[in-house]
Design an enzyme around this catalytic site. Structure first.
Site, short mmCIF file in Angstrom:
data_model
loop_
_atom_site.label_atom_id
_atom_site.label_comp_id
_atom_site.label_asym_id
_atom_site.label_seq_id
_atom_site.Cartn_x
_atom_site.Cartn_y
_atom_site.Cartn_z
N SER A 1 0.71 -1.35 0.02
CA SER A 1 0.08 -0.03 -0.05
C SER A 1 0.85 1.31 0.08
O SER A 1 0.21 2.49 -0.05
CB SER A 1 -0.99 -0.15 1.25
OG SER A 1 -2.19 -0.89 1.06
N LYS B 1 0.33 3.50 -2.91
CA LYS B 1 -0.61 4.35 -2.95
C LYS B 1 -0.29 6.29 -2.85
O LYS B 1 -1.12 7.06 -3.19
CB LYS B 1 -1.62 4.15 -1.83
CG LYS B 1 -2.72 2.94 -2.06
CD LYS B 1 -3.22 2.64 -0.66
CE LYS B 1 -4.26 1.26 -0.82
NZ LYS B 1 -4.34 0.50 0.19
N SER C 1 -6.37 3.91 3.98
CA SER C 1 -5.81 2.74 2.98
C SER C 1 -6.79 2.11 2.34
O SER C 1 -6.47 1.10 1.96
CB SER C 1 -4.79 1.91 3.78
OG SER C 1 -3.89 1.45 2.75
#
Length: 388
Positions: free
Chosen positions: A66, A69, A126
């Site tokens: 993640s 991101k 997230s």
């Protein structure tokens, strides 16, 4: 020629050596102090002086999970800055976004959600589903968005990056390096300071569900204000983190840690080490005159020289006592000289410090003497020789 000593507020004793030398700008690595880490990949930077304090396998391909991101948010911020979106714009939730698994913002099917809320869903919660909504809204599909993200990564200098999705979902062809993540994070911090506050927000409530920011360092009272966690089986536990103390901003990327607790403890230990063992010293302001360098056959005998931008250097605190700063120049510099011409370099050395070189430029134009003036100067040189 005898060395000239210039005193400044930042450095006591700036030795100015006027000798023939080339000019090269080298990346600085402050490696006098050492530390080990159980992270598989890591890099710690001082952004104030663009100095690497520590690195381990920083150019090794890894699953960023993640943490990728950060690129999703970066492209959204670019779209807002470019006028394609606003924070109040709304984007529709497709069935694909609604069904997305993993960490979630819990978007509602067919709802239209504000970009501001989607950004909070991505950065604080997230949310994989929020990433899909943004990717589809900006590029039509997640695959098109990923292609755009990879292209933008190359433009930003991320040479070890290939992105296949907007979320960091496991894919062997979705990879980054710790150095690339650090470069990307630095770009986001510097390019979009007006939006960086999202990363320090500790919780966000959406659809009746309150979720806390997953960055464990936000809760430790250590001046960390970002950025993003990550975890997959392939990548292990990772964190991109940044914090600022006394005008210094550090940026850390770690990955491949065995647990959430190890991620929190190891990240805190590395950042604390960076703040404790190193210091950043301001040497010269950009445009500030460092010295007058002799000119050959110019309408004036010397030219003031300066560094193009503020010059700061980071090194281990223990090395500060032995720091030396020298101006090395091809003197006398032949006229004509244009403002901004590189005429030498500042060389910073210290025991245990690998050294740093920064170009020095002319602070003003110096025209060449006319024929009569050149003839007189040549005759003067033959009679009296060079000044020493």
């Amino acid at each position: 020629m005898n060395a000239v000593v210039v005193r400044t507020r930042a450095v006591i004793g700036l030795a100015v050596a006027l000798a023939s030398a080339g000019v090269a700008l080298t990346a600085t690595v402050a490696n006098a102090a050492t530390i080990e880490t159980i992270a598989k990949q890591a890099i710690l930077l001082d952004l104030t002086s663009n100095t690497v304090l520590f690195e381990k396998n920083a150019d090794e391909r890894m699953a960023p999970s993640s943490m990728s991101k950060i690129m999703t948010a970066y492209l959204v911020f670019e779209a807002i800055k470019g006028g394609r979106l606003t924070l109040e714009s709304t984007l529709p939730v497709t069935e694909r976004a609604w069904r997305m698994q993993g960490s979630k913002m819990f978007v509602e099917l067919h709802n239209n959600i504000k970009v501001d809320d989607l950004l909070k869903g991505v950065i604080i919660q997230s949310g994989n589903d929020a990433c899909i909504v943004l990717a589809e809204g900006l590029s039509g599909s997640e695959s098109a968005f990923a292609a755009q993200a990879t292209k933008r990564a190359k433009e930003l200098g991320l040479t070890g990056t290939n992105l296949t999705n907007a979320t960091g979902w496991p894919d062997p062809n979705h990879y980054m390096t710790a150095r690339d993540l650090a470069i990307l994070a630095e770009h986001l911090i510097k390019d979009f300071p007006e939006y960086y506050h999202y990363y320090s927000t500790r919780e966000f409530k959406y659809h009746g569900i309150t979720q806390g920011n997953r960055n464990p360092l936000l809760y430790r009272g250590m001046n960390v204000d970002g950025m993003k966690t990550g975890h997959t089986d392939a990548g292990g536990y990772g964190l991109t983190a940044s914090g600022e103390r006394e005008g210094r901003r550090l940026l850390l990327v770690v990955n491949g840690l065995p647990s959430m607790q190890a991620r929190a403890d190891e990240s805190a230990r590395l950042i604390e080490w960076g703040f404790r063992e190193f210091a950043t010293y301001a040497l010269f302001k950009g445009g500030e005159t460092i010295e007058q360098v002799p000119v050959w056959l110019g309408e004036q005998e010397t030219v003031p020289v300066s560094v193009p931008k503020d010059l700061n250097v980071t090194m281990a605190r223990a090395d500060r006592v032995g720091m030396k700063v020298s101006l090395v120049s091809n003197a006398p510099v032949a006229a004509p000289i244009k403002k901004g011409d590189v005429v030498g370099k500042v060389l910073i050395t210290a025991p245990g410090f690998p050294g740093k070189e920064v170009p020095v430029v002319a602070a003003q134009d110096v025209e060449k003497l006319g024929f009569v003036g050149r003839a007189f100067a040549a005759a003067k040189y033959l009679v009296f020789g060079a000044k020493s």
